[in-house]
Scaffold this motif. Structure first.
Motif, PDB file in Angstrom:
ATOM      1  N   SER A   1       0.947  -1.322   0.342  1.00 21.10           N
ATOM      2  CA  SER A   1       0.029  -0.323   0.068  1.00 21.10           C
ATOM      3  C   SER A   1       0.686   1.541   0.282  1.00 21.10           C
ATOM      4  O   SER A   1       0.339   1.896   0.636  1.00 21.10           O
TER       5      SER A   1
ATOM      6  N   PRO B   1       2.545   4.327  -2.573  1.00 24.04           N
ATOM      7  CA  PRO B   1       2.087   5.121  -3.697  1.00 24.04           C
ATOM      8  C   PRO B   1       1.994   3.710  -4.602  1.00 24.04           C
ATOM      9  O   PRO B   1       0.981   4.393  -5.455  1.00 24.04           O
ATOM     10  N   ALA B   2       2.884   3.563  -4.834  1.00 20.14           N
ATOM     11  CA  ALA B   2       1.930   2.225  -6.302  1.00 20.14           C
ATOM     12  C   ALA B   2       0.902   1.625  -5.737  1.00 20.14           C
ATOM     13  O   ALA B   2       0.420   1.415  -7.421  1.00 20.14           O
TER      14      ALA B   2
ATOM     15  N   ALA C   1       1.483  -2.680   7.774  1.00 16.39           N
ATOM     16  CA  ALA C   1       2.219  -1.429   8.458  1.00 16.39           C
ATOM     17  C   ALA C   1       2.044  -0.677   7.449  1.00 16.39           C
ATOM     18  O   ALA C   1       2.618  -0.192   6.035  1.00 16.39           O
TER      19      ALA C   1
ATOM     20  N   GLY D   1       3.248   2.456   3.415  1.00 16.37           N
ATOM     21  CA  GLY D   1       4.664   2.409   2.981  1.00 16.37           C
ATOM     22  C   GLY D   1       5.408   2.942   4.115  1.00 16.37           C
ATOM     23  O   GLY D   1       5.954   4.080   4.624  1.00 16.37           O
ATOM     24  N   GLN D   2       6.502   3.815   2.385  1.00 12.76           N
ATOM     25  CA  GLN D   2       7.440   4.208   3.783  1.00 12.76           C
ATOM     26  C   GLN D   2       7.256   5.942   3.491  1.00 12.76           C
ATOM     27  O   GLN D   2       8.350   6.078   4.340  1.00 12.76           O
TER      28      GLN D   2
ATOM     29  N   ASN E   1       8.323  16.721  -3.655  1.00 15.51           N
ATOM     30  CA  ASN E   1       8.988  16.795  -4.766  1.00 15.51           C
ATOM     31  C   ASN E   1       7.697  15.652  -5.151  1.00 15.51           C
ATOM     32  O   ASN E   1       7.580  15.249  -6.011  1.00 15.51           O
TER      33      ASN E   1
ATOM     34  N   VAL F   1      -0.124 -10.195   3.274  1.00 15.33           N
ATOM     35  CA  VAL F   1      -0.313 -11.782   2.819  1.00 15.33           C
ATOM     36  C   VAL F   1       1.520 -12.619   3.038  1.00 15.33           C
ATOM     37  O   VAL F   1       2.276 -11.869   3.883  1.00 15.33           O
TER      38      VAL F   1
ATOM     39  N   CYS G   1      15.412  12.998  -1.607  1.00 13.84           N
ATOM     40  CA  CYS G   1      14.671  13.261  -0.902  1.00 13.84           C
ATOM     41  C   CYS G   1      14.857  14.698  -0.233  1.00 13.84           C
ATOM     42  O   CYS G   1      14.111  15.812   0.706  1.00 13.84           O
TER      43      CYS G   1
ATOM     44  N   ASP H   1       9.381   0.036  -5.871  1.00 13.17           N
ATOM     45  CA  ASP H   1      10.626   0.182  -5.495  1.00 13.17           C
ATOM     46  C   ASP H   1      10.834  -1.347  -5.424  1.00 13.17           C
ATOM     47  O   ASP H   1      11.944  -2.025  -5.475  1.00 13.17           O
TER      48      ASP H   1
ATOM     49  N   ARG I   1      13.301   4.815  -7.140  1.00 14.97           N
ATOM     50  CA  ARG I   1      13.339   5.024  -5.598  1.00 14.97           C
ATOM     51  C   ARG I   1      12.119   6.362  -5.658  1.00 14.97           C
ATOM     52  O   ARG I   1      12.825   6.822  -4.418  1.00 14.97           O
ATOM     53  N   GLN I   2      11.326   6.456  -6.030  1.00 13.73           N
ATOM     54  CA  GLN I   2      11.060   7.964  -5.532  1.00 13.73           C
ATOM     55  C   GLN I   2       9.224   7.686  -5.744  1.00 13.73           C
ATOM     56  O   GLN I   2       8.776   6.419  -6.604  1.00 13.73           O
ATOM     57  N   ALA I   3       8.789   8.533  -4.638  1.00 12.11           N
ATOM     58  CA  ALA I   3       6.983   7.785  -5.177  1.00 12.11           C
ATOM     59  C   ALA I   3       6.581   8.844  -5.953  1.00 12.11           C
ATOM     60  O   ALA I   3       5.885   7.744  -6.738  1.00 12.11           O
TER      61      ALA I   3
HETATM   62  C1  FAD Z   1      12.609   8.888   5.223  1.00  8.24           C
HETATM   63  C2  FAD Z   1      12.202   7.741   3.191  1.00  8.24           C
HETATM   64  C3  FAD Z   1      12.025   8.867   3.120  1.00  8.24           C
HETATM   65  C4  FAD Z   1      11.127   9.297   2.275  1.00  8.24           C
HETATM   66  N1  FAD Z   1      11.012  10.569   1.061  1.00  8.24           N
HETATM   67  C5  FAD Z   1      10.394  10.650   0.525  1.00  8.24           C
HETATM   68  C6  FAD Z   1      10.567  11.878  -0.475  1.00  8.24           C
HETATM   69  O1  FAD Z   1      10.394  12.960   0.556  1.00  8.24           O
HETATM   70  N2  FAD Z   1      10.222  11.463  -1.605  1.00  8.24           N
HETATM   71  C7  FAD Z   1       9.678  10.872  -2.676  1.00  8.24           C
HETATM   72  O2  FAD Z   1       9.591  10.540  -3.554  1.00  8.24           O
HETATM   73  N3  FAD Z   1      10.108   9.507  -2.366  1.00  8.24           N
HETATM   74  C8  FAD Z   1      10.795   9.638  -0.606  1.00  8.24           C
HETATM   75  N4  FAD Z   1      10.954   7.952  -0.604  1.00  8.24           N
HETATM   76  C9  FAD Z   1      11.982   7.352  -1.313  1.00  8.24           C
HETATM   77  C10 FAD Z   1       9.490   6.630  -0.713  1.00  8.24           C
HETATM   78  O3  FAD Z   1       9.373   6.516   0.339  1.00  8.24           O
HETATM   79  C11 FAD Z   1       9.404   5.337  -1.957  1.00  8.24           C
HETATM   80  O4  FAD Z   1      10.397   5.194  -3.214  1.00  8.24           O
HETATM   81  C12 FAD Z   1       7.949   4.695  -2.281  1.00  8.24           C
HETATM   82  O5  FAD Z   1       7.603   4.791  -1.486  1.00  8.24           O
HETATM   83  C13 FAD Z   1       7.893   3.678  -3.074  1.00  8.24           C
HETATM   84  O6  FAD Z   1       6.534   3.265  -2.977  1.00  8.24           O
HETATM   85  P1  FAD Z   1       6.047   1.985  -2.924  1.00  8.24           P
HETATM   86  O7  FAD Z   1       4.868   1.995  -3.320  1.00  8.24           O
HETATM   87  O8  FAD Z   1       7.400   1.121  -4.277  1.00  8.24           O
HETATM   88  O9  FAD Z   1       6.765   0.914  -2.039  1.00  8.24           O
HETATM   89  P2  FAD Z   1       6.485   1.530  -0.330  1.00  8.24           P
HETATM   90  O10 FAD Z   1       5.825   2.701  -0.132  1.00  8.24           O
HETATM   91  O11 FAD Z   1       7.543   1.164   0.118  1.00  8.24           O
HETATM   92  O12 FAD Z   1       5.916   0.883  -0.193  1.00  8.24           O
HETATM   93  C14 FAD Z   1       5.197  -1.279   0.013  1.00  8.24           C
HETATM   94  C15 FAD Z   1       4.008  -1.459   0.857  1.00  8.24           C
HETATM   95  O13 FAD Z   1       4.156  -2.706   0.497  1.00  8.24           O
HETATM   96  C16 FAD Z   1       3.876  -3.184   2.807  1.00  8.24           C
HETATM   97  N5  FAD Z   1       4.027  -4.919   2.057  1.00  8.24           N
HETATM   98  C17 FAD Z   1       5.186  -5.143   2.572  1.00  8.24           C
HETATM   99  N6  FAD Z   1       4.972  -6.690   1.945  1.00  8.24           N
HETATM  100  C18 FAD Z   1       3.884  -7.020   2.621  1.00  8.24           C
HETATM  101  C19 FAD Z   1       3.197  -8.183   2.383  1.00  8.24           C
HETATM  102  N7  FAD Z   1       3.388  -9.750   2.321  1.00  8.24           N
HETATM  103  N8  FAD Z   1       1.825  -8.151   2.279  1.00  8.24           N
HETATM  104  C20 FAD Z   1       1.402  -6.839   2.202  1.00  8.24           C
HETATM  105  N9  FAD Z   1       1.965  -5.346   2.123  1.00  8.24           N
HETATM  106  C21 FAD Z   1       3.298  -5.671   2.429  1.00  8.24           C
HETATM  107  C22 FAD Z   1       4.679  -2.655   3.217  1.00  8.24           C
HETATM  108  O14 FAD Z   1       3.750  -2.594   4.571  1.00  8.24           O
HETATM  109  C23 FAD Z   1       3.756  -1.305   2.769  1.00  8.24           C
HETATM  110  O15 FAD Z   1       2.871  -0.202   2.872  1.00  8.24           O
HETATM  111  C24 FAD Z   1      11.570   7.825   1.479  1.00  8.24           C
HETATM  112  C25 FAD Z   1      11.850   7.079   1.757  1.00  8.24           C
HETATM  113  C26 FAD Z   1      12.240   7.153   3.479  1.00  8.24           C
HETATM  114  C27 FAD Z   1      12.528   5.997   3.192  1.00  8.24           C
END
Ligand code: FAD
Length: 307
Positions: free
Chosen positions: A12, A14-15, A37, A40-41, A50, A83, A137, A277, A284-286
């Motif tokens: 859950s 941004p992707a 959790a 996400g991150q 940004n 999951v 970031c 990600d 690795r950006q939102a």
């Molecule tokens: C401290 C920090 C600051 C950041 N600041 C920025 C910023 O200012 N701008 C920016 O663009 N990017 C920023 N980023 C990077 C950005 O957060 C990530 O690139 C982005 O969140 C990736 O999105 P995602 O959807 O791929 O995965 P994630 O955001 O990592 O979400 C993955 C989700 O999957 C869930 N998950 C994992 N395993 C399971 C499972 N087995 N079953 C169900 N759910 C599961 C997790 O709980 C999580 O909720 C930052 C990252 C960090 C750590």
């Protein structure tokens, strides 16, 4: 026997929420397992400046709530559960959550890759504030300030070099004598007038005052001696860990566990897609994760139509 859903989204960030928004608006009635959790991150960060659409910036958790609400408005169903395992060997695909089996015609995996933190004393309070894992970031917040970068690989070198655009001084803290980084990357960093290198040093404790991070106690792993360094920002660049162990090798991954796309956003299993990600070792950006979530949703929708 459970109902067969058109699409189940796992994860859950941004992707995931973007994939949820698109599949919901395509009337596919998606179900998301958001993880314990959820969000996400970005739940770990204070200001996001940004992501397009927020001219004043926004707190990470607030932005994730907005993304979730927007997708739910069109019918995304969300369960904040993890999951545990999947079975993609036959269709419909099987997804096990808290011991219960769920069935889906298509699956979108968006479980991200967690940055590896040091877990030094005081880190929890400084996470996403003074201590970050992403220079792209958060580098902008440290203009004319002294920062440290922890790590010895190419990413650490890249982050250190990037931070010289903002910081008045960047110290690379590395616990060994030799760097894993390539020679070219290391030479570029070592030659930079704003960068200093501290070898045989590891962070033992983060220091803070009323305005936030103020420094760190560094330890020499050879003899345990302690050395204080002052800094208002710190960037940990020791790697990321893709959240793919629950897949138990059912889709093709690289050696580090990142999912590999076979065609557009489809994985090695037709009908199983991945975005964000969990497949991305570069951006690795939102916004890039959200963009790929949209692609995966469109790919899943087309695949369902054709099959
Ligand atoms: C401290 C920090 C600051 C950041 N600041 C920025 C910023 O200012 N701008 C920016 O663009 N990017 C920023 N980023 C990077 C950005 O957060 C990530 O690139 C982005 O969140 C990736 O999105 P995602 O959807 O791929 O995965 P994630 O955001 O990592 O979400 C993955 C989700 O999957 C869930 N998950 C994992 N395993 C399971 C499972 N087995 N079953 C169900 N759910 C599961 C997790 O709980 C999580 O909720 C930052 C990252 C960090 C750590």
């Amino acid at each position: 026997m459970a109902d067969v859903r058109n699409v189940i989204i796992i994860g859950s960030g941004p992707a995931g929420y973007t994939a949820g928004l698109y599949t919901a608006r395509a009337m596919l009635e998606p179900l998301m397992f958001a993880g314990y959790a959820s969000g996400g991150q970005l739940m770990l960060t204070s200001d996001v400046e940004n992501f397009p659409g927020y001219p004043e910036g926004i707190a990470g958790p607030e932005m994730m709530l907005d993304l979730r609400k927007q997708a739910e408005r069109f019918g995304l169903e969300v369960e904040d559960k993890n999951v545990e395992k999947v079975d993609f060997s036959s269709r419909p695909f099987k997804i096990t959550v808290e011991g219960e089996e769920h069935l889906a015609k298509a699956v979108i995996i968006t479980t991200g890759a967690d940055a590896i933190w040091l877990d030094a004393e005081g880190e929890q309070e400084q996470k996403g504030k003074g201590v970050s894992t992403c220079a792209t970031c958060d580098g902008f917040f440290f203009r004319e300030q002294e920062v440290i970068v922890v790590g010895g690989g190419d990413s650490a070198m890249e982050e250190a070099h990037f931070l010289t655009r903002f910081a008045s001084k960047v110290t690379v803290v590395h616990r060994r004598e030799y760097f894993r980084a390539s020679r070219t990357m290391y030479d570029r960093v070592a030659a930079h007038p704003k960068i200093e290198i501290a070898l045989h040093r590891q962070v033992k404790r983060w220091l803070s005052d009323e305005s936030g991070l103020s420094g760190a106690i560094l330890e020499d792993p050879r003899d345990g001696s302690e050395h204080e360094i002052s800094c208002t920002g710190a960037f940990i660049a020791i790697g990321h860990k893709p959240n793919t162990p629950f897949l138990e090798g059912q889709v093709e991954t690289d050696d580090s566990g990142y999912i590999i796309h076979s065609e557009h956003t489809m994985t090695s299993i037709p009908g199983v897609f991945a975005a964000g990600d969990v497949v991305d070792t570069r951006y690795r950006q939102a916004i890039t994760a959200a963009g790929m979530g949209c692609q995966a949703a469109i790919d899943a929708e087309k695949w369902l139509e054709d099959n």
